[in-house]
Design a protein around this motif. Structure first.
Motif, short mmCIF file in Angstrom:
data_model
loop_
_atom_site.label_atom_id
_atom_site.label_comp_id
_atom_site.label_asym_id
_atom_site.label_seq_id
_atom_site.Cartn_x
_atom_site.Cartn_y
_atom_site.Cartn_z
N CYS A 312 0.84 -1.21 0.00
CA CYS A 312 0.00 0.00 0.00
C CYS A 312 0.87 1.26 0.00
CB CYS A 312 -0.93 0.00 1.21
SG CYS A 312 -2.28 -1.19 1.15
N VAL A 313 1.91 1.26 0.83
CA VAL A 313 2.81 2.41 0.89
C VAL A 313 3.49 2.63 -0.46
CG1 VAL A 313 4.95 3.29 1.93
CG2 VAL A 313 3.21 2.20 3.37
N GLY A 315 2.36 1.86 -3.40
CA GLY A 315 1.45 2.05 -4.52
C GLY A 315 1.22 0.79 -5.33
N LEU A 316 1.53 -0.37 -4.76
CA LEU A 316 1.36 -1.65 -5.44
C LEU A 316 0.06 -2.35 -5.07
CD1 LEU A 316 5.03 -2.95 -5.07
CD2 LEU A 316 3.99 -1.85 -7.07
N HIS A 317 -0.65 -1.79 -4.10
CA HIS A 317 -1.97 -2.31 -3.71
C HIS A 317 -2.86 -1.09 -3.45
CE1 HIS A 317 -4.73 -5.34 -1.98
NE2 HIS A 317 -5.14 -4.31 -1.25
N ARG A 318 -3.90 -0.93 -4.26
CA ARG A 318 -4.69 0.30 -4.19
C ARG A 318 -6.07 0.12 -3.57
NH1 ARG A 318 -8.19 0.51 -8.73
NH2 ARG A 318 -7.78 -1.09 -10.30
N TRP A 319 -6.38 -1.11 -3.14
CA TRP A 319 -7.71 -1.34 -2.57
C TRP A 319 -7.67 -1.13 -1.06
CZ3 TRP A 319 -5.52 -4.47 -6.35
CH2 TRP A 319 -6.14 -4.38 -7.59
N TYR A 320 -7.68 0.12 -0.67
CA TYR A 320 -7.66 0.43 0.76
C TYR A 320 -8.37 1.75 1.03
CZ TYR A 320 -3.68 3.64 -0.15
OH TYR A 320 -2.84 4.64 -0.61
N ASP A 321 -8.79 1.91 2.30
CA ASP A 321 -9.29 3.17 2.82
C ASP A 321 -8.21 3.73 3.74
OD1 ASP A 321 -11.81 2.84 1.56
OD2 ASP A 321 -12.43 1.50 3.19
N GLY A 322 -8.21 5.05 3.92
CA GLY A 322 -7.16 5.69 4.70
C GLY A 322 -6.19 6.41 3.80
N GLN A 323 -5.08 6.85 4.36
CA GLN A 323 -4.12 7.65 3.60
C GLN A 323 -2.68 7.22 3.86
OE1 GLN A 323 -4.89 11.74 4.76
NE2 GLN A 323 -6.46 12.00 3.18
N VAL A 324 -1.86 7.36 2.82
CA VAL A 324 -0.41 7.22 2.92
C VAL A 324 0.18 8.55 2.50
CG1 VAL A 324 1.64 6.03 2.08
CG2 VAL A 324 -0.49 4.75 2.42
N ASP A 327 6.20 13.15 3.31
CA ASP A 327 6.55 14.55 3.61
C ASP A 327 5.30 15.43 3.68
OD1 ASP A 327 9.31 14.04 3.72
OD2 ASP A 327 9.49 14.21 1.56
N GLY A 328 4.25 14.88 4.27
CA GLY A 328 3.03 15.65 4.50
C GLY A 328 2.05 15.67 3.34
N ALA A 329 2.42 15.17 2.17
CA ALA A 329 1.53 15.16 1.00
C ALA A 329 0.97 13.76 0.79
CB ALA A 329 2.28 15.62 -0.25
N VAL A 330 -0.35 13.65 0.59
CA VAL A 330 -0.98 12.36 0.39
C VAL A 330 -0.57 11.77 -0.96
CG1 VAL A 330 -3.19 11.14 0.17
CG2 VAL A 330 -2.95 13.01 1.83
N LEU A 331 -0.15 10.51 -0.94
CA LEU A 331 0.27 9.83 -2.16
C LEU A 331 -0.93 9.19 -2.86
CD1 LEU A 331 3.49 7.96 -0.95
CD2 LEU A 331 3.40 9.89 -2.54
N PRO A 332 -0.99 9.24 -4.20
CA PRO A 332 -2.00 8.47 -4.92
C PRO A 332 -1.88 6.99 -4.57
CG PRO A 332 -0.94 10.03 -6.39
CD PRO A 332 -0.15 10.06 -5.12
N ARG A 333 -3.00 6.30 -4.60
CA ARG A 333 -3.01 4.91 -4.16
C ARG A 333 -2.24 3.98 -5.09
NH1 ARG A 333 -9.27 5.02 -2.28
NH2 ARG A 333 -8.89 5.89 -0.21
N SER A 334 -2.22 4.26 -6.36
CA SER A 334 -1.58 3.38 -7.33
C SER A 334 -0.33 4.04 -7.90
CB SER A 334 -2.55 3.03 -8.47
OG SER A 334 -1.88 2.34 -9.50
N GLN A 342 7.52 11.06 -7.09
CA GLN A 342 6.91 10.22 -6.05
C GLN A 342 7.32 8.76 -6.21
OE1 GLN A 342 2.82 11.30 -6.80
NE2 GLN A 342 2.76 12.75 -5.09
N LEU A 343 7.43 8.30 -7.45
CA LEU A 343 7.89 6.92 -7.68
C LEU A 343 9.31 6.74 -7.18
CD1 LEU A 343 6.48 6.31 -11.28
CD2 LEU A 343 5.64 5.29 -9.15
N ALA A 344 10.15 7.72 -7.45
CA ALA A 344 11.55 7.63 -7.00
C ALA A 344 11.64 7.68 -5.48
CB ALA A 344 12.36 8.76 -7.61
N ALA A 345 10.75 8.41 -4.84
CA ALA A 345 10.83 8.66 -3.40
C ALA A 345 10.52 7.43 -2.56
CB ALA A 345 9.90 9.80 -3.01
#
Length: 512
Positions: A312-313, A315-324, A327-334, A342-345
Motif C-alpha cells: 500500500c505504501v 502504490g502496489l496495492h490500491r484497494w484500501y481506505d485511509g491515507q499514505v 513529507d506531508g503530501a498524500v500519495l495516490p493509491r496506485s 513520487q515513484l523515485a521517493a
C-alpha cells in the motif's frame, strides 16, 4: 517410545538398509558449467523413499542447481554431464521463491483443481466435482492453509510470501510425487508457521516420499534430516548424519542492543489504513509514522498483513481506505497515479530478487535504467553511476555485467538494493530481503542496510521480516497480528520485554 516425527522413526529397520535399486532418485557425478564457472562439480546423491536428505552450503554453493537437475532443468547455456535417474519419473518441486511457479493471471485454486481433476477421472461424472474439491481442500489443510475455501478464490499476489510457499507445498502433495525437492521451504515463515511446515515435511516423508531439503536453516536440518550433504563451491565436502556433519544449533542469543534512536523529521505517515483483497479485509486501521534516519521493522506471522501494508505504501496495492503521506503530501493509491518524483521517493526491494529482474538483460543495465527513467540521467552517466553504486554495495563490475541467472541470491539482493538506491529514495521498503540467505550473507545485507541509512541523509528504511534477529538491528519494531498493529516501540524493549501476548508468543517469552 520413538517420536514418529523424528528422523530415527523414518529410517529403515535394521538389516533392511535401502540398496541402490531401492532409491527413488539418484544423481551420479553431476557437473554443471556455465561459461568458465563450474557451478556443480561431481555431485553424487541417493534419495531413498521415506528419508530426508538435506543439501546445505553457503549461497552460490550449487544447492539449487543440483535440486533442479532432478527435474531435468539446468541454467541457460549450461554444459551438463553426469547421470540423473528418477525411476518413478515423478518429482515435485517446492521453490525458494514460490511466485516463480504460480501463474499471476490465474486464481490460486485453478492449478490445484487442474491436478485434482486428472485424479478423479475414474469416478462417475456426477461425483467428480465434489471429489475434486475435497482433494484440493484436504491438500491445503495438510499444508497448513486451513482457510482454503477463501484462499482458492485469490490470486497469488494477494497472498503473503509464506502463504504462497504453503500453496506450492499443497500442489506437491496433491500431485502425489514420489520425490519432492524442497528449496528453502521455511523461507519467509515466522517461527510458529515454520514449526507447522517442519511437521508437514516430516509427514510427507512418513508417506514413503523421498525428500531433498535445500536449506540454510540448520535448526530445521537438525530436526528433519536423516542425512546431510554439505556443498562448497559446487563440490561435496562432507556427508553423514546431522549430528556428525553439523555443529549443534546454538541457543537463540539474547537480542543485542539496537542502534541509537534518531529523531528526524517525519517522512512517512500511514493513517487509518484498512486494506482489502476483494471482499476480505486483511489490514485494519493501521497507523504508522516513520522519521528520517529511522530503521523500522514490521514483524508478524505469515499472512498477518506485513506485505500488504508495504505494498500500500509503495502504490502496489490500491484497494484500501485511509491515507499514505510522504513529507506531508498524500500519495495516490496506485503507482500509475504517482509522479516520477513520487515513484523515485518510495522504493521497494522484493523478497524474490531474481523474479524482479529481467533474465535477459545484464544487471548493470537494469540498475542504470532506474536512474534514466526516474531521474532523467543520460545513458552514459546512468551506467557510470550504476557501476559505482553496485561496486559500493560489494558487487564487482564483472559480476554486475552478467545476466541475473549468473548471480547468487546474495548478489542479486545487493543488485536489487543498488537499483532502489540509485533512485535516491526518501523511503526504502525491504520485504523479507534476508530470507533464504545463509547467515554470513544475511548479516552482510543487514550491514549494507545500516550503512546505507547512515550514508544518505533524510532516508528512512522499513524492513518487513519474520526474522527477529534481523529486527534486532532496527531502531523501532511494529508488530502485526491478523491485520492489526498490536504493539510498536523501541526494538530493544519489545524484544526483551514485550507487553502484548502475541509479541511474547513470537519471541516464545512470557508476556507481562
Amino acid at each position: 517410545m520413538t517420536d514418529p516425527d523424528t528422523p530415527q522413526a523414518r529410517r529403515p529397520a535394521a538389516g533392511k538398509a535401502a540398496g541402490k535399486d531401492d532409491a527413488a532418485a539418484s544423481v551420479t557425478d553431476l557437473r554443471v558449467t556455465v561459461g568458465d564457472r563450474r557451478i556443480v562439480d561431481g555431485v553424487n546423491l541417493r534419495l531413498v523413499p521415506g528419508r530426508i536428505t538435506a543439501l546445505v552450503g553457503p549461497s552460490g554453493s550449487g544447492k539449487t542447481t543440483t535440486g533442479l537437475a532432478l527435474l531435468g532443468e539446468h541454467p541457460a547455456g549450461a554444459s551438463v554431464t553426469g547421470t540423473v535417474d528418477v525411476p518413478g519419473g515423478s518429482v515435485g518441486y517446492v521453490p525458494q521463491h514460490p511466485a516463480t511457479v504460480l501463474n499471476p493471471a490465474r486464481r490460486c485454486g485453478a492449478l490445484l483443481h487442474d491436478i485434482a481433476r486428472r485424479q478423479v477421472r475414474h469416478l462417475p461424472r456426477g461425483e467428480r466435482a465434489a471429489a475434486c474439491r475435497e482433494r484440493v481442500l484436504d491438500a491445503l489443510a495438510r499444508a497448513q492453509l486451513a482457510d482454503g475455501a477463501d484462499l482458492v478464490r485469490r490470486y497469488p499476489h494477494e497472498l503473503s510470501g509464506g502463504q504462497q510457499q504453503r500453496l506450492v507445498i499443497a500442489q506437491a502433495l496433491l500431485f502425489g510425487a514420489r520425490v519432492v525437492v524442497a528449496d528453502e521451504p521455511t523461507t519467509g515463515q515466522d517461527a510458529l508457521t515454520k514449526r507447522r511446515v517442519v511437521g508437514e515435511l516430516a509427514a510427507v516423508a512418513r508417506q514413503g516420499i523421498a525428500l531433498l531439503l535445500l536449506s540454510h536453516d540448520m535448526s530445521v536440518v537438525h530436526e528433519l534430516a536423516d542425512e546431510v550433504v554439505v556443498l562448497r563451491n559446487g563440490r561435496v565436502v562432507a556427508t553423514g548424519s546431522p549430528d556428525r556433519v553439523l555443529p549443534e544449533p546454538a541457543a537463540p542469543p539474547a537480542p543485542p542492543a539496537g542502534p541509537a534512536v534518531v529523531a528526524g523529521a517525519e517522512v512517512l505517515r500511514v493513517s487509518g489504513l484498512t486494506a482489502r483483497h476483494r471482499s476480505t479485509e486483511v489490514l485494519h486501521d493501521a497507523r504508522l509514522s516513520v522519521r528520517a534516519g529511522e530503521f523500522v521493522a514490521v514483524v508478524g506471522r505469515s499472512g498477518s498483513g506485513k506485505t500488504t501494508l508495504a505494498r500500500c505504501v509503495a502504490g502496489l496495492h490500491r484497494w484500501y481506505d485511509g491515507q499514505v503521506s510522504l513529507d506531508g503530501a498524500v500519495l495516490p493509491r496506485s503507482v500509475r497515479g504517482r509522479t516520477r518524483d513520487q515513484l523515485a521517493a518510495v522504493q521497494y526491494v522484493f523478497q524474490d530478487a531474481q523474479a524482479s529482474f529481467d533474465e535477459h538483460r545484464p544487471v548493470v543495465d537494469q540498475v542504470a535504467r532506474t536512474a534514466r527513467r526516474l531521474r532523467g540521467v543520460n545513458t552514459a552517466d546512468a551506467l557510470a553511476e550504476a557501476r559505482a553504486t553496485l561496486t559500493g554495495l560489494g558487487l564487482p563490475a564483472e559480476t554486475a555485467a552478467q545476466r541475473p541467472g549468473r548471480l547468487s541470491g546474495g548478489e542479486l539482493q545487493r543488485a536489487a538494493l543498488a537499483r532502489a538506491m540509485i533512485a535516491r529514495p526518501r523511503v526504502l521498503i525491504c520485504d523479507e530481503v534476508t530470507s533464504g540467505l545463509d547467515p554470513a550473507t544475511r548479516r552482510a545485507i543487514l550491514d549494507l542496510l545500516a550503512d546505507t541509512l547512515g550514508e544518505h541523509a533524510g532516508l528512512a528504511v522499513v524492513l518487513i521480516t519474520h526474522d527477529l534477529r534481523a529486527a534486532a538491528r532496527t531502531h523501532r519494531t511494529v508488530v502485526l497480528d491478523q491485520g492489526r498493529i498490536v504493539e510498536q516501540g523501541p526494538t530493544t524493549r519489545l524484544l526483551t520485554s514485550p507487553s502484548h501476548p502475541f509479541t511474547a508468543s513470537l519471541l516464545q517469552l512470557p508476556s507481562h
